[in-house]
Design a protein around this motif. Structure first.
Motif, PDB file in Angstrom:
ATOM      1  N   UNK A 122      21.974  10.115 -65.386  1.00 30.62           N
ATOM      2  CA  UNK A 122      20.799  10.679 -64.715  1.00 30.62           C
ATOM      3  C   UNK A 122      21.228  11.576 -63.551  1.00 30.62           C
ATOM      4  N   UNK A 123      22.206  11.089 -62.779  1.00 32.85           N
ATOM      5  CA  UNK A 123      22.694  11.868 -61.631  1.00 32.85           C
ATOM      6  C   UNK A 123      23.313  13.185 -62.083  1.00 32.85           C
ATOM      7  N   UNK A 124      23.919  13.178 -63.261  1.00 39.37           N
ATOM      8  CA  UNK A 124      24.545  14.393 -63.775  1.00 39.37           C
ATOM      9  C   UNK A 124      23.599  15.280 -64.565  1.00 39.37           C
ATOM     10  N   UNK A 125      22.322  14.879 -64.635  1.00 40.55           N
ATOM     11  CA  UNK A 125      21.339  15.671 -65.357  1.00 40.55           C
ATOM     12  C   UNK A 125      21.464  15.581 -66.862  1.00 40.55           C
ATOM     13  N   UNK A 126      22.137  14.540 -67.348  1.00 41.13           N
ATOM     14  CA  UNK A 126      22.360  14.397 -68.787  1.00 41.13           C
ATOM     15  C   UNK A 126      21.374  13.444 -69.450  1.00 41.13           C
ATOM     16  N   UNK A 127      20.515  12.830 -68.639  1.00 39.94           N
ATOM     17  CA  UNK A 127      19.554  11.875 -69.197  1.00 39.94           C
ATOM     18  C   UNK A 127      18.331  11.820 -68.296  1.00 39.94           C
ATOM     19  N   UNK A 128      17.178  11.603 -68.908  1.00 41.57           N
ATOM     20  CA  UNK A 128      15.936  11.474 -68.154  1.00 41.57           C
ATOM     21  C   UNK A 128      15.245  10.175 -68.535  1.00 41.57           C
ATOM     22  N   UNK A 129      14.491   9.623 -67.590  1.00 38.08           N
ATOM     23  CA  UNK A 129      13.798   8.365 -67.853  1.00 38.08           C
ATOM     24  C   UNK A 129      14.688   7.177 -67.550  1.00 38.08           C
TER      25      UNK A 129
END
Length: 248
Positions: A122-129
Protein backbone atom coordinates in the motif's frame (compact mmCIF):
# COMPACT_ATOMS: atom_id res chain seq x y z
CA UNK A 1 11.90 -1.66 4.10
CA UNK A 2 13.68 -0.41 7.23
CA UNK A 3 11.20 -2.23 9.47
CA UNK A 4 11.57 -5.49 7.56
CA UNK A 5 15.38 -5.33 7.55
CA UNK A 6 15.40 -4.62 11.28
CA UNK A 7 13.01 -7.50 12.04
CA UNK A 8 14.94 -9.94 9.86
CA UNK A 9 18.26 -8.95 11.44
CA UNK A 10 17.06 -9.37 15.02
CA UNK A 11 15.30 -12.64 14.28
CA UNK A 12 18.44 -14.04 12.66
CA UNK A 13 20.58 -12.96 15.61
CA UNK A 14 18.33 -14.60 18.20
CA UNK A 15 17.99 -17.69 15.99
CA UNK A 16 21.78 -17.97 15.75
CA UNK A 17 22.09 -18.03 19.54
CA UNK A 18 19.12 -20.37 19.89
CA UNK A 19 17.06 -17.92 21.95
CA UNK A 20 13.28 -17.98 21.34
CA UNK A 21 12.48 -14.30 20.83
CA UNK A 22 9.23 -12.79 19.68
CA UNK A 23 8.80 -12.05 15.99
CA UNK A 24 5.68 -10.14 17.02
CA UNK A 25 7.65 -7.84 19.31
CA UNK A 26 10.30 -7.50 16.63
CA UNK A 27 7.84 -6.55 13.89
CA UNK A 28 5.86 -4.13 16.03
CA UNK A 29 8.98 -2.50 17.45
CA UNK A 30 10.53 -2.24 13.99
CA UNK A 31 7.43 -0.73 12.41
CA UNK A 32 7.10 1.76 15.26
CA UNK A 33 10.78 2.70 15.08
CA UNK A 34 10.75 3.20 11.32
CA UNK A 35 7.49 5.19 11.46
CA UNK A 36 8.79 7.47 14.22
CA UNK A 37 12.03 8.03 12.32
CA UNK A 38 10.07 8.96 9.21
CA UNK A 39 7.30 11.13 10.66
CA UNK A 40 7.83 11.66 14.38
CA UNK A 41 6.04 10.30 17.44
CA UNK A 42 2.66 11.72 16.40
CA UNK A 43 2.44 9.16 13.60
CA UNK A 44 1.65 6.35 16.05
CA UNK A 45 -1.92 5.41 16.88
CA UNK A 46 -1.34 5.19 20.61
CA UNK A 47 -4.73 3.66 21.41
CA UNK A 48 -4.08 0.69 19.16
CA UNK A 49 -0.39 0.55 20.04
CA UNK A 50 -1.06 0.35 23.78
CA UNK A 51 -3.72 -2.30 23.21
CA UNK A 52 -1.20 -4.41 21.31
CA UNK A 53 1.46 -3.94 24.00
CA UNK A 54 -0.99 -5.01 26.70
CA UNK A 55 -1.84 -8.18 24.78
CA UNK A 56 1.84 -8.97 24.31
CA UNK A 57 2.53 -8.48 28.02
CA UNK A 58 -0.43 -10.31 29.52
CA UNK A 59 -0.60 -13.28 27.13
CA UNK A 60 2.56 -14.97 28.53
CA UNK A 61 1.20 -14.58 32.06
CA UNK A 62 -2.09 -16.17 31.03
CA UNK A 63 -0.19 -18.93 29.23
CA UNK A 64 1.86 -19.67 32.36
CA UNK A 65 -1.32 -19.96 34.42
CA UNK A 66 -3.00 -22.08 31.74
CA UNK A 67 -0.01 -24.42 31.56
CA UNK A 68 0.11 -24.73 35.34
CA UNK A 69 -3.62 -25.44 35.50
CA UNK A 70 -3.55 -27.98 32.65
CA UNK A 71 -0.65 -29.94 34.13
CA UNK A 72 -2.21 -29.85 37.60
CA UNK A 73 -5.44 -31.18 36.13
CA UNK A 74 -3.61 -34.02 34.37
CA UNK A 75 -1.84 -34.94 37.61
CA UNK A 76 -5.18 -35.29 39.37
CA UNK A 77 -6.91 -37.19 36.56
CA UNK A 78 -4.09 -39.63 35.82
CA UNK A 79 -2.51 -39.99 39.27
CA UNK A 80 -3.51 -43.65 39.64
CA UNK A 81 -2.56 -44.74 36.11
CA UNK A 82 0.58 -46.57 35.04
CA UNK A 83 3.21 -44.00 34.05
CA UNK A 84 4.43 -45.96 31.01
CA UNK A 85 0.95 -46.48 29.60
CA UNK A 86 0.01 -42.88 30.31
CA UNK A 87 3.04 -41.52 28.48
CA UNK A 88 2.46 -43.93 25.59
CA UNK A 89 -1.09 -42.65 25.20
CA UNK A 90 -0.01 -39.03 25.48
CA UNK A 91 2.72 -39.62 22.91
CA UNK A 92 0.04 -40.49 20.37
CA UNK A 93 -2.20 -37.67 21.54
CA UNK A 94 0.63 -35.19 21.17
CA UNK A 95 0.54 -35.56 17.39
CA UNK A 96 -2.93 -34.05 17.43
CA UNK A 97 -2.21 -31.38 20.03
CA UNK A 98 0.98 -30.33 18.23
CA UNK A 99 -1.00 -29.99 15.00
CA UNK A 100 -3.59 -27.92 16.87
CA UNK A 101 -0.88 -25.67 18.25
CA UNK A 102 0.61 -25.25 14.77
CA UNK A 103 -2.80 -24.30 13.40
CA UNK A 104 -3.39 -21.66 16.08
CA UNK A 105 0.16 -20.44 15.57
CA UNK A 106 -0.67 -19.78 11.93
CA UNK A 107 -3.95 -18.03 12.75
CA UNK A 108 -2.06 -15.38 14.71
CA UNK A 109 1.58 -15.20 13.65
CA UNK A 110 1.07 -15.50 9.90
CA UNK A 111 -1.36 -12.59 9.99
CA UNK A 112 1.40 -10.25 11.13
CA UNK A 113 3.63 -11.13 8.20
CA UNK A 114 0.72 -10.68 5.81
CA UNK A 115 -0.08 -7.32 7.37
CA UNK A 116 3.48 -6.03 7.04
CA UNK A 117 3.74 -7.11 3.40
CA UNK A 118 0.36 -5.58 2.57
CA UNK A 119 1.35 -2.38 4.36
CA UNK A 120 4.49 -2.19 2.22
CA UNK A 121 2.44 -2.76 -0.93
CA UNK A 122 0.00 0.00 0.00
CA UNK A 123 2.82 2.39 0.91
CA UNK A 124 4.45 1.70 -2.44
CA UNK A 125 1.22 2.30 -4.34
CA UNK A 126 1.05 -1.32 -5.48
CA UNK A 127 -2.16 -2.22 -3.67
CA UNK A 128 -5.38 -0.54 -2.62
CA UNK A 129 -7.88 -1.47 0.07
CA UNK A 130 -7.38 -3.55 3.19
CA UNK A 131 -7.87 -7.01 1.68
CA UNK A 132 -4.88 -9.35 1.66
CA UNK A 133 -3.84 -10.58 -1.81
CA UNK A 134 -3.87 -14.35 -2.18
CA UNK A 135 -0.21 -14.50 -3.15
CA UNK A 136 0.69 -12.72 0.10
CA UNK A 137 -1.21 -15.32 2.13
CA UNK A 138 0.38 -18.16 0.20
CA UNK A 139 3.88 -16.70 0.51
CA UNK A 140 3.49 -16.11 4.26
CA UNK A 141 2.26 -19.67 4.83
CA UNK A 142 5.09 -21.17 2.79
CA UNK A 143 7.73 -18.99 4.43
CA UNK A 144 6.57 -19.91 7.94
CA UNK A 145 6.45 -23.61 7.18
CA UNK A 146 9.78 -23.64 5.37
CA UNK A 147 11.50 -21.50 7.98
CA UNK A 148 10.33 -23.73 10.81
CA UNK A 149 11.29 -26.97 9.07
CA UNK A 150 14.68 -25.79 7.79
CA UNK A 151 15.96 -23.30 10.33
CA UNK A 152 13.89 -23.83 13.44
CA UNK A 153 15.97 -26.60 15.01
CA UNK A 154 17.91 -24.29 17.34
CA UNK A 155 14.75 -22.77 18.78
CA UNK A 156 13.06 -26.17 18.91
CA UNK A 157 16.03 -27.51 20.87
CA UNK A 158 15.77 -24.68 23.39
CA UNK A 159 12.00 -24.82 23.83
CA UNK A 160 11.88 -28.61 23.73
CA UNK A 161 14.68 -29.38 26.17
CA UNK A 162 16.46 -26.41 27.69
CA UNK A 163 13.50 -25.03 29.67
CA UNK A 164 12.59 -28.40 31.19
CA UNK A 165 12.72 -32.08 30.34
CA UNK A 166 9.46 -32.52 28.47
CA UNK A 167 7.65 -35.84 28.60
CA UNK A 168 4.62 -36.57 26.40
CA UNK A 169 2.16 -35.62 29.14
CA UNK A 170 3.96 -32.30 29.61
CA UNK A 171 3.94 -31.69 25.87
CA UNK A 172 0.21 -32.27 25.57
CA UNK A 173 -0.51 -29.98 28.51
CA UNK A 174 1.69 -27.23 27.07
CA UNK A 175 0.19 -27.64 23.59
CA UNK A 176 -3.38 -27.37 24.85
CA UNK A 177 -2.61 -24.43 27.12
CA UNK A 178 -0.75 -22.41 24.50
CA UNK A 179 -3.22 -23.24 21.72
CA UNK A 180 -6.14 -22.02 23.82
CA UNK A 181 -4.44 -18.70 24.60
CA UNK A 182 -3.30 -18.08 21.02
CA UNK A 183 -6.64 -18.97 19.45
CA UNK A 184 -8.51 -16.93 22.05
CA UNK A 185 -6.38 -13.91 21.16
CA UNK A 186 -7.01 -14.51 17.46
CA UNK A 187 -10.77 -14.59 18.01
CA UNK A 188 -10.68 -11.15 19.63
CA UNK A 189 -8.28 -9.84 16.96
CA UNK A 190 -5.27 -9.32 19.21
CA UNK A 191 -1.71 -10.10 18.07
CA UNK A 192 0.23 -12.07 20.65
CA UNK A 193 3.68 -13.56 20.66
CA UNK A 194 3.25 -17.26 20.01
CA UNK A 195 6.86 -17.74 21.11
CA UNK A 196 6.15 -16.12 24.47
CA UNK A 197 2.91 -18.02 24.90
CA UNK A 198 4.40 -21.42 24.10
CA UNK A 199 7.51 -20.88 26.24
CA UNK A 200 5.45 -19.55 29.15
CA UNK A 201 3.02 -22.45 28.99
CA UNK A 202 5.99 -24.84 29.18
CA UNK A 203 7.27 -22.97 32.24
CA UNK A 204 3.80 -23.23 33.80
CA UNK A 205 3.64 -26.95 33.06
CA UNK A 206 7.11 -27.42 34.50
CA UNK A 207 6.23 -25.50 37.65
CA UNK A 208 3.15 -27.66 38.20
CA UNK A 209 5.11 -30.83 37.49
CA UNK A 210 8.17 -30.01 39.60
CA UNK A 211 9.42 -26.49 40.31
CA UNK A 212 13.06 -27.55 40.42
CA UNK A 213 12.64 -29.29 37.09
CA UNK A 214 12.42 -25.93 35.33
CA UNK A 215 15.78 -24.53 34.27
CA UNK A 216 15.19 -21.04 35.59
CA UNK A 217 18.54 -19.75 34.36
CA UNK A 218 17.50 -20.40 30.78
CA UNK A 219 14.02 -19.05 31.52
CA UNK A 220 15.56 -15.82 32.83
CA UNK A 221 17.70 -15.52 29.70
CA UNK A 222 14.64 -15.97 27.50
CA UNK A 223 12.59 -13.40 29.42
CA UNK A 224 15.44 -10.88 29.26
CA UNK A 225 15.52 -11.27 25.49
CA UNK A 226 11.77 -10.71 25.37
CA UNK A 227 12.09 -7.44 27.31
CA UNK A 228 14.83 -5.95 25.14
CA UNK A 229 13.49 -7.12 21.77
CA UNK A 230 11.03 -4.31 21.09
CA UNK A 231 13.22 -1.31 22.01
CA UNK A 232 16.25 -2.74 20.20
CA UNK A 233 14.15 -3.47 17.11
CA UNK A 234 12.77 0.07 17.16
CA UNK A 235 16.24 1.61 17.40
CA UNK A 236 17.58 -0.68 14.67
CA UNK A 237 14.68 0.18 12.35
CA UNK A 238 15.12 3.91 12.93
CA UNK A 239 18.86 3.63 12.28
CA UNK A 240 18.31 1.64 9.09
CA UNK A 241 15.71 4.18 7.95
CA UNK A 242 18.15 7.07 8.38
CA UNK A 243 20.85 5.14 6.51
CA UNK A 244 18.51 4.27 3.65
CA UNK A 245 17.25 7.85 3.47
CA UNK A 246 20.78 8.94 2.60
CA UNK A 247 20.65 6.92 -0.61
CA UNK A 248 16.98 6.98 -1.62
Amino acid sequence: MAALLSAITWNLLTWYFGIPSSSSHTLIGSVAGAAIAAAGFDILNYTGFIKIIQALIFSPLLAFVAGFFMMSLFKVIFKDMNLYRTNKGFRTMQIGTAALQSFTHGTNDAQKAMGIITLALIAGGLHQGDDIPFWVRFAAACAMGLGTSVGGYKIIKTVGGKIMKIRPVNGVAADLASASIIFGATLIHLPVSTTHVISSSIMGVGTAHRVKGVKWGMARKIVTTWVITMPISAVMAATIYFILSLFF
